[in-house]
Scaffold this active site. Structure first.
Site, PDB file in Angstrom:
ATOM      1  N   PHE A 146       0.865  -1.183   0.000  1.00 49.13           N
ATOM      2  CA  PHE A 146       0.000   0.000   0.000  1.00 49.13           C
ATOM      3  C   PHE A 146       0.898   1.228   0.000  1.00 49.13           C
ATOM      4  O   PHE A 146       1.636   1.477   0.953  1.00 49.13           O
ATOM      5  CB  PHE A 146      -0.947   0.051   1.204  1.00 49.13           C
ATOM      6  CG  PHE A 146      -1.927   1.193   1.056  1.00 49.13           C
ATOM      7  CD1 PHE A 146      -3.113   1.024   0.361  1.00 49.13           C
ATOM      8  CD2 PHE A 146      -1.632   2.452   1.539  1.00 49.13           C
ATOM      9  CE1 PHE A 146      -3.993   2.084   0.160  1.00 49.13           C
ATOM     10  CE2 PHE A 146      -2.502   3.522   1.352  1.00 49.13           C
ATOM     11  CZ  PHE A 146      -3.688   3.336   0.665  1.00 49.13           C
ATOM     12  N   ASP A 231       9.468   2.908   1.828  1.00 51.19           N
ATOM     13  CA  ASP A 231       8.279   3.715   2.117  1.00 51.19           C
ATOM     14  C   ASP A 231       7.992   3.597   3.611  1.00 51.19           C
ATOM     15  O   ASP A 231       7.405   2.612   4.075  1.00 51.19           O
ATOM     16  CB  ASP A 231       7.089   3.228   1.285  1.00 51.19           C
ATOM     17  CG  ASP A 231       5.830   4.062   1.559  1.00 51.19           C
ATOM     18  OD1 ASP A 231       5.814   4.815   2.549  1.00 51.19           O
ATOM     19  OD2 ASP A 231       4.861   3.923   0.795  1.00 51.19           O
ATOM     20  N   LYS A 258       2.668  11.225   6.941  1.00 55.44           N
ATOM     21  CA  LYS A 258       1.823  11.053   8.133  1.00 55.44           C
ATOM     22  C   LYS A 258       2.336  11.807   9.362  1.00 55.44           C
ATOM     23  O   LYS A 258       2.078  12.988   9.508  1.00 55.44           O
ATOM     24  CB  LYS A 258       1.655   9.557   8.427  1.00 55.44           C
ATOM     25  CG  LYS A 258       0.832   8.821   7.354  1.00 55.44           C
ATOM     26  CD  LYS A 258       0.446   7.455   7.834  1.00 55.44           C
ATOM     27  CE  LYS A 258      -0.138   6.576   6.742  1.00 55.44           C
ATOM     28  NZ  LYS A 258      -1.531   6.857   6.433  1.00 55.44           N
TER      29      LYS A 258
END
Ligand SMILES: Cc1ncc(COP(=O)(O)O)c(C=O)c1O
Length: 403
Positions: A146, A231, A258
């Site tokens: 993801f 990531d 984030k």
């Protein structure tokens, strides 16, 4: 299993349902305020936040140092665009580069934008430095990844919900099983510019790869002159008990997001050496809001919190308590527990309930969590939770599994 909806909550839920596209399926809770690891709904009920904004709230809701940095910056200047330099930009870039141990950073806003940035930089590096023939670059990625929701990123997703109906797809990606070093090695050839993986796969259910996987990826990438892009949008910035989940392995490029925005503003970035990020020239890539003064001021305060090491330490110690307590439930309603630090993927026995049903039952007991696929739940509370907070969450889970 249905959840009772209060009279104040109902109209907010109805309004949201009526006026937005149905791209999420939220729990029927309407949050009005938050402090630390706890949020309060419109009826004054308190909940322990065990999702923490998908790890965007690693420092909890309204951490005083982050709020103070935001307030101070709001009173000075919020946006200049990158057409001009502002006084938070250089300090932010230098401090983030130091945190990452890299030469350069490039700020964006969302995680997906940072992933797109990493892809573009890797391709250009491939053509200009590695010598891949124009238009031939390939990037090796993992199944069940993801990395965000843009059309290029979903082109290499293996999740039908994310991908189906959104083609035509961007070419140039090779998908191999996650954790399988032989498959990854076989997928690399002279056209390969990068390997892009999550050090721990979050959305897939907090999947931790075998211990030799990340060191192996590092070695293969070095030997084959391929960039290792980690990531760390969800896994990074303290979540697993260290600043980066890939540590002690050092990738060629970090992708961050984030928690970098402290739960206040969207802030993302890539960090890499001069040889890599130095390939970009003016006009080739950018973002109106990327690296804006408010974002940089908040992110500098985030970096200062991370530099204390306190959040990483708490994620290790309280995370060990979380995992010990969860592991005791395996065989008693749970079939497996995975993860590291304050991050857990929990498989509930599907014969008992779905992940969604478990989340609704947890909500009724004052704990907010999010299911992922089928009967899997993720627990990712803010990094300053106490062992007592963890006990609240696990006791509630235990009660739900027994009910
Ligand atoms: C590993 C990873 N990369 C990228 C993203 C995309 O981030 P954003 O939703 O900010 O675009 C996410 C979001 O969950 C993620 O978990």
């Amino acid at each position: 299993m249905t959840t009772a909806v209060s009279s104040s909550t109902g109209p907010f839920l109805d309004q949201a349902e009526r006026w937005t596209a149905h791209n999420y399926h939220p729990l029927p809770v309407v949050i009005a305020s938050g402090e630390g690891a706890w949020v309060t709904d419109v009826d004054g009920r308190r909940y322990l936040d065990c999702l923490a904004g998908y790890s965007a709230l690693n420092f909890g809701h309204r951490h005083p140092a982050l709020i103070a940095a935001a307030h101070a910056q709001l009173d000075r200047i919020t946006l200049t665009s990158r057409a001009f330099v502002h006084d938070q930009f250089g300090p932010f870039c230098e401090e983030l580069a130091a945190l990452c141990g890299k030469d350069l950073v490039l700020p964006m806003n969302t995680g997906a934008e940072a992933v797109e940035t990493a892809i573009k930089v890797a391709r250009k590096w491939g053509y200009k430095v590695k010598g891949v023939p124009d238009g031939q670059a390939t990037i090796v990625v993992a199944a069940d990844n993801f990395h965000g929701r843009t059309t290029t990123i979903i082109s290499f997703s293996t999740d039908p919900d994310a991908r189906a109906d959104y083609g035509p797809y961007t070419p140039g990606f090779r998908i191999v099983p996650y954790g399988d070093l032989d498959a990854l090695t076989s997928a690399i050839d002279d056209t390969t510019v990068a390997v892009l993986i999550e050090p721990i796969q979050g959305e897939a259910g907090v999947l931790v790869p075998p211990p030799d996987y990340l060191p192996g990826v590092r070695d293969v990438c070095t030997v084959k002159n391929v960039l290792f892009i980690a990531d760390e949008v969800q896994s990074g910035l303290g979540r697993t008990g260290s600043t980066f989940a890939s540590s002690p392995v050092v990738p060629d490029m970090y992708v961050l997001g984030k928690a970098l925005g402290g739960g206040i503003v969207p802030v993302s970035a890539v960090a890499a050496s001069h040889d890599i990020l130095g390939v970009l020239r003016p006009g080739e890539h950018g973002s109106t809001f990327g690296g804006n003064p408010l974002a940089c001021a908040v992110a500098r305060a985030v970096i200062a919190l991370l530099n204390t090491g306190e959040f990483q330490a708490n994620a290790r110690t309280v995370g060990a308590h979380l995992h010990e307590r969860l592991n005791a439930l395996v065989g008693h309603g749970l079939t497996a527990v995975r993860g590291r630090g304050l991050w857990a993927g929990i498989d509930i026995d599907p014969a008992l309930m779905t992940g969604r049903q478990a989340c609704e039952a947890l909500m009724a007991r004052g704990v907010l969590a999010k299911d992922t696929h089928g009967s899997t739940l993720r627990l990712a509370p803010p990094l300053h939770v106490t062992a007592e907070d963890v006990d609240v969450a696990v006791d509630a889970l235990h009660a739900v599994l027994k009910s």
